[in-house]
Design a protein around this motif. Structure first.
Motif, PDB file in Angstrom:
ATOM      1  N   UNK B 662      67.443  63.235  37.269  1.00  0.00           N
ATOM      2  CA  UNK B 662      66.662  63.059  36.059  1.00  0.00           C
ATOM      3  C   UNK B 662      67.608  63.213  34.877  1.00  0.00           C
ATOM      4  N   UNK B 664      67.149  63.333  31.793  1.00  0.00           N
ATOM      5  CA  UNK B 664      66.754  64.217  30.693  1.00  0.00           C
ATOM      6  C   UNK B 664      66.876  65.687  31.047  1.00  0.00           C
ATOM      7  N   UNK B 665      66.601  66.014  32.298  1.00  0.00           N
ATOM      8  CA  UNK B 665      66.564  67.436  32.663  1.00  0.00           C
ATOM      9  C   UNK B 665      67.703  67.870  33.574  1.00  0.00           C
ATOM     10  N   UNK B 666      68.353  66.912  34.223  1.00  0.00           N
ATOM     11  CA  UNK B 666      69.410  67.263  35.152  1.00  0.00           C
ATOM     12  C   UNK B 666      68.918  67.653  36.534  1.00  0.00           C
ATOM     13  N   UNK B 667      67.619  67.506  36.760  1.00  0.00           N
ATOM     14  CA  UNK B 667      67.094  67.867  38.085  1.00  0.00           C
ATOM     15  C   UNK B 667      67.471  66.816  39.131  1.00  0.00           C
ATOM     16  N   UNK B 792      72.881  68.641  33.547  1.00  0.00           N
ATOM     17  CA  UNK B 792      72.523  68.150  32.209  1.00  0.00           C
ATOM     18  C   UNK B 792      73.737  68.213  31.276  1.00  0.00           C
TER      19      UNK B 792
END
Ligand code: FAD
Lengths: 287, 797
Positions: B662, B664-667, B792
């Motif tokens: 992701x 945006x979140x780094x997940x 992120x």
């Protein structure tokens, strides 16, 4: 993981529970026990007396009364998650409940316990704020109503006074131009909210944003209302840019927590991202 | 061996009792008059204990005794370290701190009371005065200087060791490229679901002691605890009831075990201690904890010329049983699945003010695999060739086995390309790459990672082990025909009660239900080594097989005598010996004494008149009644075998994983997880799949979530499962499993071992996938766990 010694009384009525609280200043209410017992096992909490309100009749219900939703304090997360009535008239609540812990936690933990506990990463406080709920506190001296905005005072501190029990949560029903959503990043270990954002939007007849109510948890020492986001949303049509601009204010003016999993900077960023996501989802549902 | 059971997906016979809650763990053993122990543990990482005041605690309700360091200093021997390395510094590790506390959780006092709660309450009444000392927390800094933990050694360095073969300098010089990467193998907690637990019961009349312990090594523990408390070994009985997971954390002898044994002798009563989760996080061994730098030389075409790994290993404050030896396993496995002409590891073992590290699932091999498999990807990126091709280029061919590595091992058998190709097919690798290109163009962060691992199992030949590398088995056929297998391996969740029964049932031609596998009681089972290092089936299972073969030699002699023919002329099939003429005519018409069919209360008399066949179960009865035995034959029907393996075994495989990050979140989210593992011959595919699943889960835990964190003061930040992120089922991808089956020539079963493969193979596949996903940002490496924030930051620069 053994708690300090304590006494235990199972109250049969609310009056009995209130009387016990009045007599024992340091007594604690036991609801689902899913915040209190872990704290006791770590000896972070050492109450001398637990007053179990789990068997008191009529503290666990979900009902609709003259446009008002009423939820008893002892209603479990699971009961809310699976309520067909709420799915229809206040979907934010079941959605939020589904994000809490795991099945066991949802079957034992209660909305009243969670709200009264005011864990800085608890999920319910965000929804309670976004829904502009009113909380019914009762004591020996009678009942009083506390607005969500006044309820969460500080880290694990609420407006409930000594000797008071949270009895009910009241939410005014919204109209059919309302959209709600809860967006959360789960902490990989605890499952609590690293960031949790509840959005409750009502559009006007032209599709513009009439009312926006945003509650955010996980970010600071207590859940809060994102006023700057709300005012940036209200009054115009919501597109991607507008939402992003508003969400950028998600953590304005709050003291942000930093920990091993998420530093202050990262958490600020997450607050913005999840605010954006919650608003986008709510907008879509409102339309 | 007729394979009626071996190779079949047979459900674990252990499971019903576990699922129904009918199993017995240490805490389920309840003895009258049991006293309970609670510990006071150090709240500081490094402190001088200036005084301990126990007066209030002694006055507390239910308290029977309080012990501190001075009580045991001369009466209980030190916690043992079995690892032998040149010039190894071994600190004196007493069962209660004497003078100084060296890590948070270090036991300082033991309170004994009539129940668990009173003991715990009284522990709060003990006041300990500390003089805080400067702490050594960071392993690299502690290697260089700073506060010295054990003053007598002058530094925190416990040992240095260089291993490997070949001229590494020349090998690196001959390379076209040298890639270098620093890597952190973070400290992990094994977190067995059942923590440790000890119940000690001294019998003052008999002067005997029984110790119930949740351990992987009952016999080794008996020897060590007997030495520690000065009890004759044959007066000590160790019982291992059900064990709720070990993962290496119970391959140890801990302070609490010897201390409770000693306390029980002092007080003449049973004493019990059940570890809390917090104690488990503080004072049960941790794993991994290496920081190293790898240098790999390669040619332009991807051929690896040499590998050097300089590493500091964080040992913690003391040595537990194998602490200093774990990094040497890393050194052994640095050739991975490849032909690498020169390899060198330089390891420095360093004391720090933390809990000891020791064997955690994989034990040194995950570190090696991670180093090699990350390095292969870094080489591929440097040379801009597909990571598949770099691997393929350096695999030894299947005809090259036994394959000698520059780490001094001889890999038994392997076909690395076959496993790789199977994984590529199963994953649809070419298509995956095409999809990745498309997704990238659309701005998505998709990564594909792989790992072609080799691990070392079936530990091992005694020459390579601190205390014996063999395993034992006794097999008996009881008068009524049931089969008892006593294994010296002490399985604790792996399922050998099922798989050893499969081996025995097939080899004896009896029903699976007729076989019971007994383990974990030193008074019942002959000496054994234990279950660790993925050894139980390869070594212990082989012992079962050979013991049965020995038993059958005797059974055949008895059969020949009764059936009046030569033993060598007998046929054995379906559990039945037949005279030559009868074999063809088949034996179905013969009556046989089936298990459980004897009339209640009566042992049937075998009717052997005129028989041409006999079942092995009938022979057992004949052997026990002992009226029809050949001359000079011992009555009874049992055999014991101690199997000494000639070599280790070397399972292998390829894992391929696809992730999406992701932006945006780094997940990290899993899209696919494909694993093709080769653990040699498979006794029970269901058990193998289970081991692979669990192994991958723990590997993903390391890659994404887990880390034991101590702060600068040496305080344990991740002291509970609220902070220590164990992987959860809901976070796991669907595992697409397949296998190849390359038998091991090292044992007659052809098995290799599978207990740790997943944990060893999967971690680098996941990290390689994440790095691949982030490669558009120029990312070449990322340390574990790949927390969203770290990812992120790499994305946002
Ligand atoms: C493993 C695990 C995971 C969890 N994950 C999450 C999660 O993801 N998100 C989340 O939000 N929560 C999570 N929780 C907490 C859970 O939701 C708790 O149930 C909740 O926080 C407290 O509710 P309870 O009914 O258990 O209250 P209790 O633990 O019984 O009480 C909590 C506190 O509130 C007081 N109290 C309770 N009821 C009342 C009342 N009616 N009036 C006045 N005071 C009252 C008690 O005295 C106590 O101080 C998790 C808990 C566990 C154990």
């Amino acid at each position: 993981m053994i708690s300090a010694p304590f006494d235990y009384v199972r109250a049969n009525t609310l009056d009995e529970a209130l009387a016990l609280l009045a007599q024992n200043e340091d007594a604690k209410i036991l609801a689902g026990g899913h915040s209190l017992i872990p704290a006791m096992k770590l000896r972070l909490a050492m109450p001398p007396l637990l007053v179990d309100i789990g068997r008191i009749k009529d503290l666990s219900y979900i009902r609709e009364d003259h446009g008002q939703i009423q939820i008893g304090a002892m209603t479990t997360h699971y009961q809310i998650e699976s309520s067909d009535l709420l799915k229809k008239i206040c979907p934010l609540l079941p959605e939020c409940a589904g994000h809490i812990g795991d099945v066991q936690v949802r079957n034992k933990g209660t909305i009243g316990g969670s709200v009264a506990h005011s864990d800085p990463s608890g999920d319910w406080p965000a929804a309670i704020i976004a829904l502009n709920a009113e909380l019914v506190a009762v004591s020996k001296n009678g009942e009083r109503l506390v607005k969500a905005d006044d309820f969460f005072v500080d880290l694990m501190t609420t407006a409930l006074e000594a000797g008071e029990i949270l009895r009910e949560i009241r939410i005014n029903k919204s109209n059919d131009r309302t959209g709600q959503a809860y967006a959360k990043m789960h902490h990989p270990a605890s499952g609590f909210a690293v960031v949790g954002v509840a959005a409750n939007l009502t559009l006007d007849r032209n599709g513009g944003c009439e009312k926006a109510s945003i509650g955010i948890t996980g970010v600071s020492s207590k859940a809060y209302r994102a006023l700057a986001v709300e005012s940036a949303l209200t009054g115009s049509a919501l597109d991607e840019q507008k939402i992003a601009n508003a969400a950028a204010h998600a953590a304005d003016g709050v003291d942000i927590n930093g920990d091993l999993f998420a530093s202050e900077d990262y958490r600020r960023h997450l607050a913005q991202v999840f605010t954006k996501r919650a608003i986008a989802a709510a907008t879509e549902r409102a339309g | 061996m007729a394979a009626k059971y071996v190779g079949k997906r047979i459900k674990r016979t252990e499971d019903p009792r576990l699922i129904k809650g009918l199993a017995h763990y240490v805490d389920d053993v309840r003895l009258p008059d049991t006293l309970h122990v609670a510990f006071v543990r150090s709240i500081y990482a490094h402190a001088r204990i200036t005084s301990i005041d126990v007066t209030e605690a002694l006055k507390a309700p239910g308290v029977v005794a309080v012990y501190t360091g001075k009580d045991i200093a001369t009466t209980v021997g030190p916690v043992p370290c079995a690892a032998a390395l040149p010039d190894l510094k071994i600190p004196d590790y007493r069962v209660l701190a004497t003078g100084k506390a060296l890590f948070v959780g270090h036991p300082i006092a033991a309170v004994v009371a009539t129940d668990r709660y009173l003991a715990r309450d009284a522990a709060d009444l003990i006041s300990v005065d500390y003089e805080e000392l400067p702490v050594a927390v960071d392993v690299e800094a502690s290697a260089k200087g700073g506060p010295v933990i054990h003053e007598q050694f002058g530094s925190n360095i416990a040992y240095t060791l260089t291993s490997g073969e070949g001229d590494i300098e020349a090998a690196l010089k001959s390379a076209d490229h040298i890639v270098t990467q620093r890597m952190v193998h973070q400290r992990l907690a094994p977190v067995a679901m059942e923590g440790r637990g000890v119940l000690a019961r001294y019998f003052p009349g008999e002067e005997e002691l029984t110790l119930w312990s949740s351990t992987q090594i009952p016999h080794l523990m008996r020897t060590q605890v007997a030495l520690m408390i000065g009890l004759p070994e044959n007066k000590l009985r160790v019982i291992t009831p059900e064990v709720g997971g070990g993962f290496g954390s119970k391959l140890n002898v801990y302070a609490e075990e010897a201390l409770l044994a000693w306390i029980s002798i002092q007080l003449g009563k049973p004493v019990k201690w059940i570890e809390s989760r917090r104690e488990n996080m503080q004072a049960t061994i941790h794993g991994r904890a290496q920081v190293g730098t790898v240098e790999v030389g390669c040619k332009n075409d991807g051929t690896i010329t040499g590998l050097r790994y300089n590493v500091v290993a964080d040992l913690g404050a003391y040595h537990q049983l194998l602490t200093p030896a774990i990094p040497t396993l890393t050194g052994l496995m640095l050739s991975g699945a490849y032909r690498i002409p020169a390899i060198q590891m330089n390891v420095t073992g360093v004391f720090t003010n933390k809990m000891s590290t020791d064997a955690y699932r994989g034990a040194g091999r995950p570190e090696a695999t991670y180093v090699v498999e990350r390095a292969m990807d870094i080489v591929a990126a440097e040379l801009k060739i597909d990571p598949v091709e770099v691997r393929r280029k350096n695999f030894p061919a299947k005809t090259e086995f036994p394959f000698h590595t520059a780490t001094g091992l001889d890999y038994d058998s392997g076909d690395y390309e076959a496993a790789l190709d199977k994984a590529l097919n199963l994953s649809g690798y070419a298509k995956l790459r095409a999809e990745q290109a498309k997704a990238r163009a659309a701005g998505k962060l998709i990564g594909i990672g792989m790992s072609s691992y080799v691990e070392i199992c079936a530990l091992g030949p005694s020459q390579a082990m601190p205390a014996g590398g063999w395993e034992s088995a006794t097999v008996r056929i009881e008068p009524t025909g049931t089969v008892t297998v006593l294994t010296g391996a002490s399985p604790h969740g792996q399922g050998q009660e099922t798989s050893f029964a499969q081996i025995a049932a097939d080899e004896l031609g009896v029903d699976l239900n007729a076989v019971t596998v007994i383990h974990g009681d030193t008074a019942i089972v002959q000496y054994g080594i234990g279950t660790f290092g993925s050894r139980a089936t390869a070594v212990g299972g082989t012992a079962v097989l050979i013991a049965i073969q020995k038993l059958k030699e005797k059974a055949a002699k008895i059969a020949a005598h009764v059936l009046r023919c030569e033993a060598s002329s007998l046929a054995f099939e379906g559990g039945r010996y037949s005279r030559p003429s009868a074999a063809a005519a088949s034996a179905v018409s013969e009556p046989d004494v089936a298990v459980g069919e004897a009339p209640a209360g009566a042992l049937p008399e075998p009717d052997t008149e005129g028989r041409s066949t006999l079942t092995i179960q009938e022979i057992a009865l004949i052997a026990h009644i002992a009226k029809e035995l050949p001359p000079d034959t011992e009555p009874g029907l049992s055999a014991t075998y101690f199997f000494e393996p000639k070599n280790f075994t070397f399972p292998f495989g390829t894992h391929i994983c696809v992730v999406e990050i992701d932006k945006e979140t780094g997940e990290t989210k899993f899209l696919r997880y494909v694993a093709v593992d080769d653990c040699g011959k498979v006794i029970n595919p269901l058990l193998v799949d289970g081991q692979i699943h669990g192994g991958i889960v723990q590997a993903i835990g390391q890659a994404l979530y887990e880390e034991v964190v101590y702060d600068e003061q040496g305080q344990l930040v991740t002291g509970e499962l609220m902070d220590y992120a164990l992987p959860k089922a809901s976070q796991m991808p669907w595992f697409e499993l397949d296998r190849t089956e390359t038998p091991s020539p090292v044992n007659p079963l052809g098995v290799k071992g599978v207990g740790e493969a997943g944990t060893i193979g999967a971690t680098p596949a996941v990290v390689n996938a994440i790095v691949d996903a982030l490669s558009p940002y120029g990312v070449k490496h990322l340390d574990m766990p790949a927390r969203p924030e770290a990812v992120w930051k790499l994305i946002t620069g």
